[in-house]
Design a protein around this motif. Structure first.
Motif, PDB file in Angstrom:
ATOM      1  N   ILE A  22       0.825  -1.207   0.000  1.00  0.00           N
ATOM      2  CA  ILE A  22       0.000   0.000   0.000  1.00  0.00           C
ATOM      3  C   ILE A  22       0.858   1.256   0.000  1.00  0.00           C
ATOM      4  CG2 ILE A  22      -0.253   0.216   2.515  1.00  0.00           C
ATOM      5  CD1 ILE A  22      -3.069   0.801  -0.022  1.00  0.00           C
ATOM      6  N   VAL A  23       2.004   1.204   0.714  1.00  0.00           N
ATOM      7  CA  VAL A  23       2.881   2.371   0.776  1.00  0.00           C
ATOM      8  C   VAL A  23       3.572   2.591  -0.560  1.00  0.00           C
ATOM      9  CG1 VAL A  23       4.942   3.308   1.890  1.00  0.00           C
ATOM     10  CG2 VAL A  23       3.206   2.186   3.263  1.00  0.00           C
ATOM     11  N   LEU A  24       4.001   1.515  -1.205  1.00  0.00           N
ATOM     12  CA  LEU A  24       4.601   1.655  -2.535  1.00  0.00           C
ATOM     13  C   LEU A  24       3.624   2.333  -3.501  1.00  0.00           C
ATOM     14  CD1 LEU A  24       6.386  -1.810  -3.011  1.00  0.00           C
ATOM     15  CD2 LEU A  24       7.502   0.422  -3.008  1.00  0.00           C
ATOM     16  N   ALA A  41      16.188   5.640   1.589  1.00  0.00           N
ATOM     17  CA  ALA A  41      16.041   6.544   0.447  1.00  0.00           C
ATOM     18  C   ALA A  41      14.980   7.604   0.718  1.00  0.00           C
ATOM     19  CB  ALA A  41      15.681   5.743  -0.805  1.00  0.00           C
ATOM     20  N   THR A  42      13.888   7.219   1.364  1.00  0.00           N
ATOM     21  CA  THR A  42      12.829   8.183   1.681  1.00  0.00           C
ATOM     22  C   THR A  42      13.319   9.182   2.725  1.00  0.00           C
ATOM     23  OG1 THR A  42      11.148   6.508   1.200  1.00  0.00           O
ATOM     24  CG2 THR A  42      10.452   8.421   2.485  1.00  0.00           C
ATOM     25  N   PHE A  43      14.024   8.691   3.732  1.00  0.00           N
ATOM     26  CA  PHE A  43      14.539   9.571   4.786  1.00  0.00           C
ATOM     27  C   PHE A  43      15.534  10.577   4.223  1.00  0.00           C
ATOM     28  CE2 PHE A  43      17.660  10.532   8.123  1.00  0.00           C
ATOM     29  CZ  PHE A  43      16.826  11.039   9.108  1.00  0.00           C
ATOM     30  N   GLU A  44      16.398  10.139   3.305  1.00  0.00           N
ATOM     31  CA  GLU A  44      17.420  11.012   2.729  1.00  0.00           C
ATOM     32  C   GLU A  44      16.879  11.894   1.604  1.00  0.00           C
ATOM     33  OE1 GLU A  44      20.677  11.481   3.552  1.00  0.00           O
ATOM     34  OE2 GLU A  44      20.270  10.301   5.360  1.00  0.00           O
ATOM     35  N   GLY A  45      15.682  11.581   1.110  1.00  0.00           N
ATOM     36  CA  GLY A  45      15.056  12.433   0.105  1.00  0.00           C
ATOM     37  C   GLY A  45      15.411  12.112  -1.329  1.00  0.00           C
ATOM     38  N   TRP A  46      16.030  10.968  -1.604  1.00  0.00           N
ATOM     39  CA  TRP A  46      16.336  10.627  -2.995  1.00  0.00           C
ATOM     40  C   TRP A  46      15.491   9.458  -3.507  1.00  0.00           C
ATOM     41  CZ3 TRP A  46      18.589   5.722  -2.982  1.00  0.00           C
ATOM     42  CH2 TRP A  46      19.281   5.343  -1.827  1.00  0.00           C
ATOM     43  N   ILE A  47      14.333   9.257  -2.892  1.00  0.00           N
ATOM     44  CA  ILE A  47      13.390   8.252  -3.399  1.00  0.00           C
ATOM     45  C   ILE A  47      12.874   8.691  -4.760  1.00  0.00           C
ATOM     46  CG2 ILE A  47      11.358   9.313  -2.320  1.00  0.00           C
ATOM     47  CD1 ILE A  47      12.002   5.549  -2.504  1.00  0.00           C
ATOM     48  N   ALA A  73      -3.613  -1.280   6.312  1.00  0.00           N
ATOM     49  CA  ALA A  73      -3.982  -0.256   7.296  1.00  0.00           C
ATOM     50  C   ALA A  73      -2.761   0.177   8.089  1.00  0.00           C
ATOM     51  CB  ALA A  73      -5.050  -0.805   8.245  1.00  0.00           C
ATOM     52  N   LEU A  74      -1.958  -0.802   8.490  1.00  0.00           N
ATOM     53  CA  LEU A  74      -0.743  -0.502   9.240  1.00  0.00           C
ATOM     54  C   LEU A  74       0.186   0.384   8.425  1.00  0.00           C
ATOM     55  CD1 LEU A  74       0.608  -1.286  11.961  1.00  0.00           C
ATOM     56  CD2 LEU A  74       1.735  -3.146  10.741  1.00  0.00           C
ATOM     57  N   GLY A  75       0.340   0.052   7.145  1.00  0.00           N
ATOM     58  CA  GLY A  75       1.184   0.861   6.288  1.00  0.00           C
ATOM     59  C   GLY A  75       0.648   2.270   6.091  1.00  0.00           C
ATOM     60  N   GLY A  76      -0.677   2.384   5.932  1.00  0.00           N
ATOM     61  CA  GLY A  76      -1.272   3.704   5.744  1.00  0.00           C
ATOM     62  C   GLY A  76      -1.093   4.606   6.945  1.00  0.00           C
ATOM     63  N   TYR A  77      -1.327   4.062   8.146  1.00  0.00           N
ATOM     64  CA  TYR A  77      -1.145   4.856   9.366  1.00  0.00           C
ATOM     65  C   TYR A  77       0.318   5.222   9.576  1.00  0.00           C
ATOM     66  CZ  TYR A  77      -5.980   3.899  10.751  1.00  0.00           C
ATOM     67  OH  TYR A  77      -7.345   3.831  10.799  1.00  0.00           O
ATOM     68  N   ALA A  78       1.214   4.272   9.332  1.00  0.00           N
ATOM     69  CA  ALA A  78       2.633   4.540   9.524  1.00  0.00           C
ATOM     70  C   ALA A  78       3.119   5.607   8.548  1.00  0.00           C
ATOM     71  CB  ALA A  78       3.442   3.252   9.357  1.00  0.00           C
ATOM     72  N   TYR A  79       2.626   5.548   7.310  1.00  0.00           N
ATOM     73  CA  TYR A  79       3.028   6.547   6.316  1.00  0.00           C
ATOM     74  C   TYR A  79       2.507   7.934   6.700  1.00  0.00           C
ATOM     75  CZ  TYR A  79       4.093   8.505   1.714  1.00  0.00           C
ATOM     76  OH  TYR A  79       4.605   9.264   0.688  1.00  0.00           O
ATOM     77  N   ALA A  80       1.303   7.985   7.274  1.00  0.00           N
ATOM     78  CA  ALA A  80       0.752   9.270   7.706  1.00  0.00           C
ATOM     79  C   ALA A  80       1.606   9.881   8.804  1.00  0.00           C
ATOM     80  CB  ALA A  80      -0.683   9.085   8.196  1.00  0.00           C
ATOM     81  N   ALA A  81       2.184   9.029   9.656  1.00  0.00           N
ATOM     82  CA  ALA A  81       3.033   9.532  10.742  1.00  0.00           C
ATOM     83  C   ALA A  81       4.377   9.999  10.203  1.00  0.00           C
ATOM     84  CB  ALA A  81       3.237   8.436  11.791  1.00  0.00           C
ATOM     85  N   THR A  82       5.033   9.181   9.406  1.00  0.00           N
ATOM     86  CA  THR A  82       6.298   9.540   8.776  1.00  0.00           C
ATOM     87  C   THR A  82       6.555   8.573   7.628  1.00  0.00           C
ATOM     88  OG1 THR A  82       8.703   9.686   9.052  1.00  0.00           O
ATOM     89  CG2 THR A  82       7.532   8.192  10.528  1.00  0.00           C
ATOM     90  N   PRO A  83       6.721   9.059   6.407  1.00  0.00           N
ATOM     91  CA  PRO A  83       6.840   8.156   5.255  1.00  0.00           C
ATOM     92  C   PRO A  83       7.959   7.126   5.382  1.00  0.00           C
ATOM     93  CG  PRO A  83       6.399  10.385   4.504  1.00  0.00           C
ATOM     94  CD  PRO A  83       6.616  10.475   5.988  1.00  0.00           C
ATOM     95  N   TRP A  84       9.150   7.570   5.804  1.00  0.00           N
ATOM     96  CA  TRP A  84      10.242   6.605   5.887  1.00  0.00           C
ATOM     97  C   TRP A  84       9.994   5.580   6.987  1.00  0.00           C
ATOM     98  CZ3 TRP A  84      13.081   5.723  10.269  1.00  0.00           C
ATOM     99  CH2 TRP A  84      13.010   6.696  11.274  1.00  0.00           C
TER     100      TRP A  84
END
Length: 434
Positions: free
Chosen positions: A35-37, A106-112, A168-179
């Motif tokens: 879901i996050v991808l 990659a998401t944390f560093e911004g080069w995703i 659902a877990l992925g969606g909530y986690a992404y809402a908190a912080t994508p990486w």
């Protein structure tokens, strides 16, 4: 010396408990990543593309994960029947944990980027191609045959719960912080790997060294074609969920139709998990025992109706649309749980152990086709006719497919219990008066 008493329940077996923990964590991680991808690829694409173009990216993500499964299925099933299934799962879980960790970094560093996301999607598809058959065929090796039906049922419930709660877990986690969503997936894969390392030696299926490996790979397809009940259960799920892929378009509904953002995506993605979890809890107290075929057919029809209801939320006032959408997805999750529970139990119990890896690989291919290829179909169809028409039309298609399958495969309608014919005959002979 007094022989140890055989366990009366699969949860009494330490190896099986470790297996369940590993399977749950692996499925949670796998489906949260999916879901996050999709959400991240859609957001990146929307910066430079229209809604239709970005929707097509969702289709490509699903295709990138499906193609490795499609081409590797004959090999992965054969591997699961000829090599240590524990080692296969350990190696693939390691690869999945590393892949999720790379996306987190990659998401944390911004080069995703889209190329990186698609590349990792292919790697995930390869790992899952080998992981799924080994996981699916391993459960029957961990418990005595006397409690095997319960073990398969519990394993099926765990898999289905993880596959619906994971998004659902992925969606909530992404809402908190994508990486953090990817880091969570990587950690769950790591827990699954640790659990698999706890499983001791298990019996290995007998290897047939007299026949060519390619011929043995074909045997799995031959067996499924010859067992009409197994073929009916596998293909019904394939075509029904392939058409009714509402969850694949949740990012589109969350952002551009219901306008609820990533937090709303988490709510929508959680809804099927609520329905599936409640149904799984019901099965743990009241296991299904009778008219299993008819109940599966009814569940797929209900799945299609719930998909139509979700699609129609686009025409409702915003004040009630999100609540109605969540309710429809709860029903969708409950129906999906019933269908998969019946299918997994029938397939495993009607397949000999020496063939389980190959049959499991074919079953996984159909599941992936209905999920990843269903995502591709839904994404491309949404780009052509719009997401609303794609969802509603998919639900109608699932109902039509169920009606056709009920006519084509009377074996499915007539399946009363999960027991294979030989076991039913043995039970009947024992019940006859002398």
């Amino acid at each position: 010396m007094t022989a140890h008493a055989l366990p009366t329940h699969p949860l009494h077996v330490p190896n099986f408990r470790a297996y369940l923990v590993g399977r749950l964590c692996a499925v949670l991680a796998q489906y949260s990543m999916m879901i996050v991808l999709g959400w991240q690829a859609y957001n990146i694409a929307r910066e430079t593309m229209t809604t239709s173009g970005a929707s097509a990216q969702l289709g490509l993500i699903g295709l990138a994960q499906f193609l490795p499964l499609f081409f590797l299925t004959p090999v992965t099933g054969w591997v699961a029947d000829h090599y240590d299934r524990r080692m296969i799962t350990r190696l693939t879980l390691t690869l999945l944990a590393i892949s999720a960790g790379l996306l987190a970094f990659a998401t944390f560093e911004g080069w995703i980027s889209l190329p990186l996301i698609f590349g990792i999607a292919v790697i995930v598809g390869i790992a899952r191609a080998f992981n799924g058959p080994a996981y699916g065929a391993l459960a029957p090796n961990l418990v005595p045959r006397e409690v095997l039906p319960n073990a398969i049922a519990i394993s099926s419930v765990v898999w289905q719960t993880g596959s619906i709660v994971g998004p659902a877990l992925g969606g909530y986690a992404y809402a908190a912080t994508p990486w953090g969503a990817y880091a969570l997936a990587s950690g769950l894969f790591g827990i699954a790997l640790f659990a698999m390392l706890l499983i001791g030696p298990v019996p290995q299926p007998a290897r047939d060294m007299t026949r060519h490996p390619i011929r043995q790979m074909i045997d799995g397809l031959t067996y499924v074609r010859g067992n009409r009940l197994v073929m009916a259960t596998i293909t019904l799920d394939l075509f029904a969920v392939l058409l009714a892929g509402a969850t694949a378009l949740l990012p589109v509904y969350a952002r551009d139709i219901l306008h609820v953002g990533s937090a709303g995506l988490g709510h929508l993605a959680a809804a099927p998990g609520i329905g599936a979890g409640a149904t799984a809890l019901w099965f743990s107290f009241r296991p299904m025992k009778s008219e299993v075929g008819l109940k599966m057919l009814g569940a797929v029809v209900l799945f299609g109706l719930a998909t139509i209801a979700f699609g129609c939320t686009a025409f409702m006032p915003r004040s009630i649309a999100i609540e109605a959408g969540i309710a429809a997805l709860i029903v969708l999750g409950a129906a999906d749980m019933i269908s998969v529970f019946v299918r997994q139990s029938l397939v495993q119990l009607h397949t000999p152990d020496a063939m389980r890896g190959r049959v499991s690989s074919l079953s996984q291919l159909t599941i992936s086709a209905s999920n990843e290829l269903g995502e591709a179909e839904s994404g491309f169809l949404a780009a052509l006719v719009g997401p609303i028409a794609a969802v509603i039309g998919g639900g109608i298609g699932a109902i039509i497919i169920t009606i056709i399958w009920a006519r084509l495969f009377p074996e499915l309608r007539l399946a009363r219990t999960f027991d294979p014919p030989d076991i039913r005959e043995a039970h009947n002979s024992q019940e006859k008066p002398v």
